[in-house]
Design a protein around this motif. Structure first.
Motif, PDB file in Angstrom:
ATOM      1  N   LYS A   1      -5.756  -2.357  -4.125  1.00 64.31           N
ATOM      2  CA  LYS A   1      -4.920  -3.450  -4.603  1.00 64.31           C
ATOM      3  C   LYS A   1      -4.216  -4.111  -3.426  1.00 64.31           C
ATOM      4  N   VAL A   2      -3.707  -5.304  -3.678  1.00 63.07           N
ATOM      5  CA  VAL A   2      -2.993  -6.062  -2.657  1.00 63.07           C
ATOM      6  C   VAL A   2      -1.536  -6.180  -3.074  1.00 63.07           C
ATOM      7  N   CYS A   3      -0.633  -5.864  -2.149  1.00 60.22           N
ATOM      8  CA  CYS A   3       0.795  -5.970  -2.427  1.00 60.22           C
ATOM      9  C   CYS A   3       1.175  -7.435  -2.620  1.00 60.22           C
TER      10      CYS A   3
ATOM     11  N   PRO B   1       3.790   2.295  -4.318  1.00 58.23           N
ATOM     12  CA  PRO B   1       4.095   0.851  -4.237  1.00 58.23           C
ATOM     13  C   PRO B   1       5.038   0.505  -3.100  1.00 58.23           C
ATOM     14  N   LEU B   2       5.842   1.459  -2.638  1.00 56.51           N
ATOM     15  CA  LEU B   2       6.799   1.215  -1.560  1.00 56.51           C
ATOM     16  C   LEU B   2       6.237   1.546  -0.188  1.00 56.51           C
TER      17      LEU B   2
ATOM     18  N   LEU C   1      -3.148  -4.525   2.024  1.00 58.49           N
ATOM     19  CA  LEU C   1      -4.157  -3.868   1.199  1.00 58.49           C
ATOM     20  C   LEU C   1      -3.743  -2.428   0.957  1.00 58.49           C
ATOM     21  N   LYS C   2      -3.656  -2.025  -0.289  1.00 54.32           N
ATOM     22  CA  LYS C   2      -3.223  -0.684  -0.671  1.00 54.32           C
ATOM     23  C   LYS C   2      -4.437   0.159  -1.051  1.00 54.32           C
ATOM     24  N   ILE C   3      -4.607   1.297  -0.387  1.00 50.82           N
ATOM     25  CA  ILE C   3      -5.650   2.255  -0.721  1.00 50.82           C
ATOM     26  C   ILE C   3      -5.237   2.993  -1.991  1.00 50.82           C
TER      27      ILE C   3
ATOM     28  N   LEU D   1       1.561  -1.165  10.775  1.00 50.57           N
ATOM     29  CA  LEU D   1       0.170  -0.718  10.744  1.00 50.57           C
ATOM     30  C   LEU D   1      -0.524  -1.045   9.428  1.00 50.57           C
ATOM     31  N   GLN D   2       0.080  -1.873   8.591  1.00 53.99           N
ATOM     32  CA  GLN D   2      -0.551  -2.225   7.328  1.00 53.99           C
ATOM     33  C   GLN D   2      -1.743  -3.152   7.563  1.00 53.99           C
TER      34      GLN D   2
END
Length: 752
Positions: free
Chosen positions: A93-95, A108-109, A101-103, A388-389
């Motif tokens: 998903k994308v924040c 969520p934080l 980009l969230k693995i 590092l996101q």
């Protein structure tokens, strides 16, 4: 009546203490009344249930569930059909706040803390971005020597015991102990300039002086980088010194934190980074803290990890515009709302804590609140977690080998900030609780003068000696409560997983993205845990522990120890064969056979390959430390050492692995179901006897490899500083460990 209430009532009737683990996970033999216990002999449930009611009077759905559990085989049983496809993680998903980009399974934080953290993205000049991303020949050369070119333009030195090497095609940067950034004096020794001296000393021949430092330097790339650094405020300042006379009285004062508010703008100007200081100047003319660099001095000037200029002075090719790094006191965007959660007491009242453990836990929680999610300040860990996101335009992730050293460096910075807190809050952490006579004698101290002179590293520091000891004792308590473990499972990351490959840019290699590798591995680890605990592929789990480690070649792996419930325990070699195989699959199963040959064949070693790493262990020099090749065994047996010898029949099936002929004697034990599902090295072993239990638990909680030493003058008593001992004697830190910062060690019960 619910099962939980039944257990609690029956336990109380027998006078036993009801714990949470027993009420939620009744894995140990439950002390029922005589009438209830008699109905469970030989698995006969046809009479009455636990509460004495006839099964016929129970709901039909409950009876069908019991029957299905008795007849269904666990998914990991060798007789169970294998999965047709590899396990895929839930879609990333994308924040919505920062577009990161969230693995799968990430909080969520994890990226921007719910929009409360915002930092400007480091911009890269087009010429520098081309060198990091282009397939051109000069760009490929630059990426291969990225660390060398960065050192060539760095303003400070990089000191420490580190190793940078390529093993089996994977580049790894390792560090042992502490890192030191130092700025040299202004005038060089023996007319050999280095670091910041290269910018102004003999400035007319800057390019020639830099080429003399390393023979691999190419002139065209060097000229491009010189042009790029003209936009760096530090480079502009030091090049401006060419026009000024520098003598022994000249001083340079570098501002520690050149940018006051990084939430607005992060790149300083040349007037903000440093000033020239002469003898007749007053120190009051400097409005900010500074680093004093003199022309002649035998001592180096250390750049501390909490300085804002720490990053940019060492990595000019990662921060080409001189962007500032993390500083203490950096506030979040929503500071007003965060302030309400940050009002915590500076001390915890000992009267409100009933035990020493409760007191330490309360103070640890208070420490977390200072830089926790509700704090108005951005902690060091959250700062670099944001940097590092995987966000659009984040060129920092594309800097290859230079990025790997940067990651290790920032990991050490994060650890140092945590250690700084413990050092500066010894009184708050109740260090006197560790300074009693019993604790001192138990630690091996024999000099009375040292009692009470200790700097304590508490067990709340992850990876510290006390933390490791606590986790080991907790795990042994699980053995005492639930019995010996049944299975020992090891999973190693596969750099070719689709979830990793899909996130790599064109021409990018997985070993240059340690952040991505560690995050995907963590998601796979959680997926494996769901398979074992929730889907019960081996049967119902009573308790488990696991720990994440990193190989010397950089890939992370996890060790699981699993304790099954009584009805699912592996008691004899016939039970071992239901879940563990040590043979090459037949041609009738081509998919599993391909996976076994790819991931589960050892070596070769021995006479076939004496240079194999398993042949170099000091205790087994000249032979394989894992005792490969194993002997042929027609049936699984338990050997004299208490370990199982799995079935390895001489089927005549020979395969070519790494240019050598191998057979069943070289197969690493595996479970067909898990291996097909995860497509990686996944070793499954049976813990057959109690002889292996303590060794296995010590193995997974052994911590860093280290050496103990002490330097003292004569017999003068020396105060014990546990924090300094940890910093100087801790083991090698791998580049992948920053991504797994919060996943170093897990120890949990099965709360089902």
């Amino acid at each position: 009546m619910s099962l939980k209430r039944q257990i609690c009532r029956l336990s109380k009737s027998r006078g036993t203490k009801t714990t949470c683990a027993m009420a939620i996970t009744p894995s140990a033999p439950i002390r029922h009344s005589k009438r209830a216990r008699a109905t469970f002999i030989n698995g006969d449930h046809s009479g009455t249930s636990v509460d004495g009611t006839p099964l016929q009077s129970q709901p039909k759905r409950q009876r069908r569930t019991r029957a299905r559990r008795q007849t269904d085989l666990p998914a990991a049983h060798v007789a169970h059909p294998l999965p047709t496809n590899q396990l895929k993680l839930p879609q990333s998903k994308v924040c919505t706040k920062c577009n990161a980009l969230k693995i799968a399974y990430e909080s969520p934080l994890f990226c921007c803390a719910g929009g409360t953290i915002h930092l400007p993205t480091n911009a890269f000049p087009p010429a520098l971005a081309r060198l990091y991303t282009s397939p051109d020949e000069d760009a490929v050369h630059f990426r291969a020597y990225a660390r060398m070119y960065n050192n060539l333009f760095a303003f400070s030195s990089f000191g420490g015991d580190y190793i940078a090497s390529t093993r089996k095609g994977i580049y790894v940067f390792q560090l042992h102990g502490q890192i030191y950034h130092n700025v040299p004096k202004l005038l060089p020794d023996n007319c050999k300039p280095k670091y910041l001296q290269l910018y102004f000393y003999d400035g007319q021949h800057e390019a020639l002086n830099r080429i003399r430092c390393f023979p691999e330097v190419r002139g065209n790339i060097l000229n491009t980088l010189i042009q790029i650094t003209t936009d760096n405020p530090y480079a502009r300042f030091f090049r401006s010194l060419r026009e000024l006379p520098i003598n022994e009285n000249t001083q340079i004062r570098i501002h520690r934190n050149p940018v006051l508010d990084q939430r607005v703008y992060n790149a300083p100007t040349s007037d903000e980074v440093a000033v020239i200081w002469t003898d007749n100047s007053s120190s009051s003319e400097s409005s900010t803290p500074h680093i004093i660099v003199t022309a002649k001095n035998n001592q180096s000037h250390r750049i501390m990890h909490y300085y804002g200029c720490y990053d940019t002075l060492q990595y000019p090719l990662l921060f080409p515009y001189g962007e500032c790094g993390w500083v203490q006191g950096l506030q979040k965007l929503n500071s007003n709302a965060a302030q309400r959660g940050a009002n915590v007491h500076s001390r915890i009242s000992s009267e409100l804590s009933q035990t020493v453990e409760c007191l330490l836990e309360d103070e640890s929680n208070r420490a977390v609140q200072i830089y926790g999610p509700k704090s108005k300040f951005v902690s060091c860990r959250r700062y670099y977690c944001y940097k590092l996101q995987n966000c659009p335009g984040n060129m920092l992730l594309r800097t290859g080998r230079c990025f790997q050293r940067y990651v290790v460096d920032m990991y050490v910075k994060i650890e140092n900030t945590r250690l700084d807190y413990f050092r500066n809050n010894q009184e708050t952490l109740r260090a006197e609780l560790y300074q009693g006579i019993l604790d001192t004698v138990g630690a091996g101290e024999h000099r009375a003068a040292n009692i009470g002179k200790r700097v304590i590293l508490p067990p709340t520091f992850l990876g510290g000696p006390r933390d490791m000891k606590k986790r080991y004792l907790n795990s042994m308590a699980l053995v005492h409560r639930f019995g010996k473990p049944d299975l020992f499972v090891t999973m190693t990351c596969n750099a070719n997983w689709p979830e990793i490959k899909d996130q790599l840019a064109s021409g990018e290699e997985a070993h240059n993205r340690p952040d991505l590798v560690a995050r995907v591995f963590r998601a796979k680890l959680l997926a494996l845990k769901k398979q074992i605990v929730e889907k019960q592929i081996f049967g119902e789990v009573a308790a488990y522990v696991y720990v994440v480690e990193f190989q010397k070649r950089g890939l992370p792996h996890v060790h699981f120890l699993i304790i099954l419930k009584d009805g699912y325990r592996l008691k004899c070699p016939a039970d071992f064969d239901k879940f563990v195989s040590a043979e090459i699959p037949s041609m009738a199963n081509p998919s599993l056979r391909k996976t076994v040959l790819k991931h589960m064949m050892h070596g070769p070693c021995g006479n076939l390959n004496p240079a194999c790493s398993c042949m170099k262990h000091p205790n087994t020099l000249g032979r394989c430390k894992f005792n490969y090749p194993k002997p042929y065994t027609p049936d699984t047996i338990i050997n004299g050492s208490g370990y199982p010898d799995y079935r390895r029949r001489n089927t005549g099936d020979v395969v070519v692995i790494r240019k050598h002929n191998l057979d069943n004697r070289w197969v690493i034990p595996y479970n067909p179901y898990l291996l097909s599902l995860f497509d990686c090295h996944l070793n499954v072993e049976v813990c057959s006897t109690m002889h292996a239990v303590k060794y296995l638990y010590k193995y997974i909680y052994k911590g860093h490899d280290r050496v103990s030493f002490s330097l003292a003058e004569g017999e003068e008593p020396q105060a014990v500083d546990e924090i300094s001992q940890y910093q100087t004697a801790c083991g090698y830190l791998h580049v992948k460990q920053l991504g797994e910062y919060l996943a170093l060690i897990y120890l949990r019960h099965n709360h089902r």
